[in-house]
Write a protein that holds these residues in place. Structure first.
Motif, PDB file in Angstrom:
ATOM      1  N   LYS A   1      -1.288   2.490  -7.908  1.00 36.34           N
ATOM      2  CA  LYS A   1      -1.258   2.482  -6.440  1.00 36.34           C
ATOM      3  C   LYS A   1      -2.688   2.572  -5.897  1.00 36.34           C
ATOM      4  O   LYS A   1      -3.506   3.334  -6.395  1.00 36.34           O
ATOM      5  CB  LYS A   1      -0.412   3.633  -5.910  1.00 36.34           C
TER       6      LYS A   1
ATOM      7  N   GLU B   1      -3.055   1.825   1.040  1.00 33.98           N
ATOM      8  CA  GLU B   1      -2.102   2.287   0.031  1.00 33.98           C
ATOM      9  C   GLU B   1      -2.464   3.668  -0.481  1.00 33.98           C
ATOM     10  O   GLU B   1      -1.590   4.492  -0.765  1.00 33.98           O
ATOM     11  CB  GLU B   1      -2.060   1.278  -1.116  1.00 33.98           C
TER      12      GLU B   1
ATOM     13  N   SER C   1      -1.246   6.132   2.206  1.00 30.56           N
ATOM     14  CA  SER C   1       0.205   6.278   2.270  1.00 30.56           C
ATOM     15  C   SER C   1       0.776   6.943   1.019  1.00 30.56           C
ATOM     16  O   SER C   1       1.758   7.674   1.093  1.00 30.56           O
ATOM     17  CB  SER C   1       0.870   4.910   2.481  1.00 30.56           C
ATOM     18  N   SER C   2       0.155   6.698  -0.137  1.00 32.48           N
ATOM     19  CA  SER C   2       0.682   7.243  -1.393  1.00 32.48           C
ATOM     20  C   SER C   2       0.176   8.649  -1.686  1.00 32.48           C
ATOM     21  O   SER C   2       0.913   9.483  -2.233  1.00 32.48           O
ATOM     22  CB  SER C   2       0.325   6.319  -2.559  1.00 32.48           C
TER      23      SER C   2
END
Length: 662
Positions: A166, A187, A190-191
Motif C-alpha cells: 500500500k 494511499e 488513507s491506509s
C-alpha cells in the motif's frame, strides 16, 4: 511458564498458537467478533470472549476490550498473532501497564522499525546495507522530484508507514513522477494515517529474501536461516520457500550477519524478520542485497522456517516472553532440506484476483502435508477479513522433491462453494522458471494470463457432475434398462458462467456416453462410491472427488476443481413451490441484488432476487403477476439452500360475468 494466555487474533494464526499451547499445557482464551461467533478458533480455545461487531475497527482493533478480556479470564499474557495489533506500540504499552506480558518485542523496538525512513537511517548507521534513496523528512513535491532525478530512474515511491504494497508506486520516467507521488501519498494517508513517503532506486530484477531472527532478554540474538518470498503479485506474497534457491555460503553469511546486526541495533527480543531486496539479475553475491524493512512479529510464512529447522517458533516466542533464554545457540540451529508454503485464498484469479467471500460448502485437505487453517466445511469466508482459507506447507530433502510434494498436495485439496486460487497455485508450481529457481518479484505479473487461464470443463468432469446432479448410480439394479434402444438423459449445467448442455446415453452396464450433438465421449467401468467416482476412458483411469450441496456440484479431477450449477427451470423461475408464495434459495449462495421492496406490484418474469453461487448468478423471477409481501434478505447476505428470501402473493383473477357459470 504461563498457565493461560489470550490470543488477540483470529483464523489460522489463532488456531496455530492454540496448537502449540495445547502441547505445552497452556490454557488459551480466544476473542471473536460477531462474524466469528462460530469460527474454528473460538471452538478450539479453552475459553472465548466476544469483543464486538464484525468490522475490525469495532472488534479486533479494540485493544482495551482485548485487555479487559484477558484480565477477566485470568490470562497472564497476550499473543498478538500477526496483523491487527501485532505491531502497535501503544497496544504493547497498554498490555504491560495492565500487568500483562506482551508475547512479542518491546514498544521501543516496534517504533524503531515502524517507519521505513527512520528504520533505514538507523540500519545505515549500524552498517547494514540499504537501498540508495532519499529517506529524509522533506516532503515537498519539487524537492522529491529532484531527489528522484539524483537517484536515477526507475525509482520506487513508498509510504514510510505500513506495508503490504500500500502506498507504493513504480515510476519509470520523470513525467510520471508527480501523479505517482500524489497516489502514493493519498494511499499512505488513507491506509496508515501518514502521507509521508521515501524514494528508492528500483532494482529492475528484484528478489525478496528475508531472514528469521530471534532475540531473548539475556542478550542473545540468532538467525534461523533465510526464506525466499519472491513469488508475489501486487507486492503480496503467494508462495514462499526456505532456503533461498541459488544461495551461496558467502551470500548467506553476509545476509544473516546483517540481519543479526539489524536486530541487535534495536535491542530486539522475540521473533522478527529482516527483509532484504536482492539483485536477481545474476548469481547471488554478497554485495547485491539491501535492507528493506523489519517485521516486528511472527510472519505468515513461518512454517517454512519450522520445516527446515524442525523447531516450533511459537514455542520459542512463549519461552522468550516468559523470560527464558533462547532454547538453542546459533551453532545448534540446523538447516535440513527444503520447504515450500502456498497460501490458498478465496479469490478469483480470472477476475483480477478479486476476493470471493462466501460459503465453504466442502473443504477437504490431503494427508502428507502440513495444513494451517482457520476454517472447516460449512464455514464461510467473511468479507470483513483476509480471505485466506489455508496454508499448505511441504518439506523434503531436496527442493525438487519438496516442490513436487507441494504440487501434489495442492492437487488433492478440494474446496467448493466459492472461487479459489488453487488452480493458479498449481500452474505456478508447474512453471519452468520457478521450478528452476529462476524467479523474481515480477514473474507472476509477466505470466499472469497463462497462469490464470481456465479452459472448458473436461468431458469426464461433466460426466461426474451430471451423475451427481441427476443422482445416477450404475450399480443400482436395472440401471438404464429399456425394452429397446438406449436410455438417455439431458442435463444442463453452468460452469464458470457458461452453459454446458449434454446428453448422457446409457450404453450398457457401467458404460455411459456424453454427447453434445457432434462430439461423443465414451466412458466405461463407471462407478460411484460415496463422494468418489471412477471411470475408464480409453487407457486412462479416472478418479474424481465430487461434492454436492443443493444445486451446486464441485468435481476434483486430476488436480483441477470444476464447479457446476444445475439448471432447474422451475427453481430459477419461482423457486417457490406449488403456492408460488415463498421464494426460497435453490442453493447456498450470496445475495447480489434485491430489486424489489415489500408492497410493490411485479409482473410475471420480473426479477425478485439475484443469487450468486458457484461463480454464477441466478435470477429468481416471479412466476406470475402479483404483490411482494415481504423481503427477508439483503444484498451481501449469505443464504443456505432453502432459505426464505421473498414472500410473494400471486395475483388472483376473479371470473367475469360471461364466464361465471357452473
Amino acid at each position: 511458564m504461563f498457565t493461560k494466555i489470550l490470543i488477540a487474533n483470529r483464523g489460522e494464526i489463532a488456531c496455530r498458537v492454540i496448537d502449540t499451547c495445547r502441547r505445552m499445557g497452556i490454557a488459551t482464551v480466544a476473542v471473536y467478533s460477531d462474524a466469528d461467533a462460530d469460527a474454528r478458533h473460538r471452538a478450539m480455545a479453552d475459553e472465548a470472549v466476544p469483543i464486538g461487531p464484525a468490522p475490525v475497527a469495532e472488534s479486533y482493533l479494540k485493544g482495551e476490550r482485548i485487555i479487559e478480556a484477558a484480565l477477566a479470564t485470568g490470562a497472564e499474557a497476550i499473543h498478538p498473532g500477526y496483523g491487527f495489533l501485532s505491531e502497535n506500540p501503544a497496544f504493547v504499552e497498554a498490555v504491560e501497564a495492565a500487568g500483562l506480558v506482551f508475547i512479542g518485542p518491546s514498544a521501543a523496538s516496534i517504533r524503531a522499525m515502524g517507519l521505513k525512513d527512520a528504520a533505514k537511517a538507523r540500519m545505515s548507521a549500524a552498517g547494514v546495507p540499504v537501498v540508495p534513496g532519499y529517506h529524509g523528512a522533506e516532503q515537498d513535491a519539487d524537492f522529491l522530484a529532484s531527489e528522484a532525478e539524483k537517484i536515477g530512474y526507475p525509482v520506487l515511491i513508498k509510504a514510510r508507514a505500513g506495508g503490504g504494497g500500500k502506498g507504493m508506486r513504480l515510476v519509470e520516467a520523470p513525467d510520471d513522477f508527480a501523479s505517482a507521488l500524489e497516489g502514493a501519498q493519498r494511499e499512505g494517508k488513507s491506509s496508515f494515517g501518514d502521507p509521508a513517503v521515501l524514494i528508492e532506486k528500483y532494482v529492475t530484477t528484484p528478489r525478496h529474501i528475508e531472514v528469521q531472527v530471534f532475540g531473548d532478554r539475556h542478550g542473545q540474538v540468532v538467525h534461523l536461516w533465510e526464506r525466499d518470498c519472491s513469488l508475489q503479485r501486487r507486492h503480496q506474497k503467494v508462495i514462499e520457500e526456505a532456503p533461498a534457491p541459488g544461495m551461496t555460503p558467502e551470500m548467506r553469511a553476509a545476509m544473516t550477519e546483517a540481519a543479526v546486526t539489524a536486530a541487535r541495533a534495536v535491542d530486539y527480543v522475540n521473533a522478527g524478520t529482516i527483509e532484504f531486496i536482492v539483485d536477481g539479475s545474476g548469481p547471488l553475491r554478497p554485495d547485491g542485497f539491501w535492507f528493506m524493512e523489519m517485521n516486528t512479529r511472527l510472519q505468515v510464512e513461518h512454517p517454512v522456517t519450522e520445516g527446515i529447522t524442525g523447531l516450533d517458533l511459537v514455542e520459542w516466542q512463549l519461552r522468550v516472553a516468559a523470560g527464558e533464554p533462547l532454547p538453542l545457540a546459533q551453532d545448534e540451529i540446523r538447516l535440513n532440506g527444503h520447504a515450500f508454503e502456498a497460501r490458498i485464498y478465496a479469490e478469483d484469479p480470472t477476475r483480477g484476483f478479486l476476493p470471493a467471500p462466501g460459503p465453504l460448502l466442502h473443504v477437504a485437505f490431503p494427508h502428507g502435508a502440513r495444513i494451517d487453517t482457520g476454517v472447516r466445511g460449512g464455514d464461510r469466508i467473511s468479507a470483513y477479513y483476509d480471505p485466506m482459507i489455508a496454508k499448505i506447507t511441504s518439506h523434503a530433502a531436496t527442493r525438487t522433491e519438496a516442490l513436487f510434494r507441494l504440487r501434489e498436495a495442492l492437487g488433492a485439496t478440494h474446496v467448493a462453494g466459492t472461487a479459489t486460487n488453487l488452480g493458479f497455485l498449481q500452474a505456478l508450481c508447474r512453471d519452468a522458471d520457478f521450478a528452476a529457481g529462476q524467479m523474481d518479484t515480477g514473474l507472476i505479473g509477466r505470466k499472469q494470463d497463462a497462469l490464470t487461464h481456465v479452459g472448458p470443463p473436461e468431458d469426464a468432469a461433466v460426466l461426474f457432475a451430471a451423475m451427481a446432479a441427476l443422482d445416477l448410480d450404475p450399480a443400482r439394479p436395472h440401471f438404464g434398462f429399456r425394452l429397446w434402444g438406449s436410455a438417455s438423459r439431458r442435463v444442463e449445467l453452468v460452469s464458470d458462467g457458461a452453459l454446458v448442455a449434454r446428453d448422457l446415453r446409457l450404453l450398457g452396464p457401467g458404460t455411459i456416453a456424453v454427447e453434445d450433438g457432434w462430439h461423443v465421449a465414451r466412458f466405461e467401468a463407471v462407478s460411484v462410491s460415496g463422494g468418489e467416482m471412477r471411470a475408464r476412458q480409453g487407457g486412462r483411469n479416472l478418479r474424481a472427488h465430487v461434492a454436492r450441496a443443493g444445486g451446486a456440484v464441485s468435481v476434483l479431477l486430476d488436480g483441477r476443481i470444476t464447479d457446476f450449477a444445475l439448471i432447474d427451470p422451475l427453481a430459477v423461475e419461482s423457486s417457490g413451490g406449488p403456492e408460488e408464495s415463498r421464494i426460497t434459495a435453490p442453493m447456498t449462495g450470496l445475495v447480489r441484488s434485491v430489486p424489489v421492496k415489500a408492497g410493490e406490484a411485479v409482473a410475471k418474469g420480473e426479477i425478485l432476487v439475484v443469487l450468486e453461487a458457484m461463480k454464477m448468478e441466478h435470477s429468481l423471477r416471479a412466476a406470475s403477476d402479483g404483490i411482494v409481501e415481504a423481503v427477508h434478505c439483503a444484498v451481501g447476505d449469505t443464504v443456505s439452500d432453502g432459505t426464505l428470501l421473498v414472500e410473494f402473493a400471486p395475483e388472483t383473477r376473479e371470473p367475469d360475468g360471461e364466464d361465471a357459470h357452473v
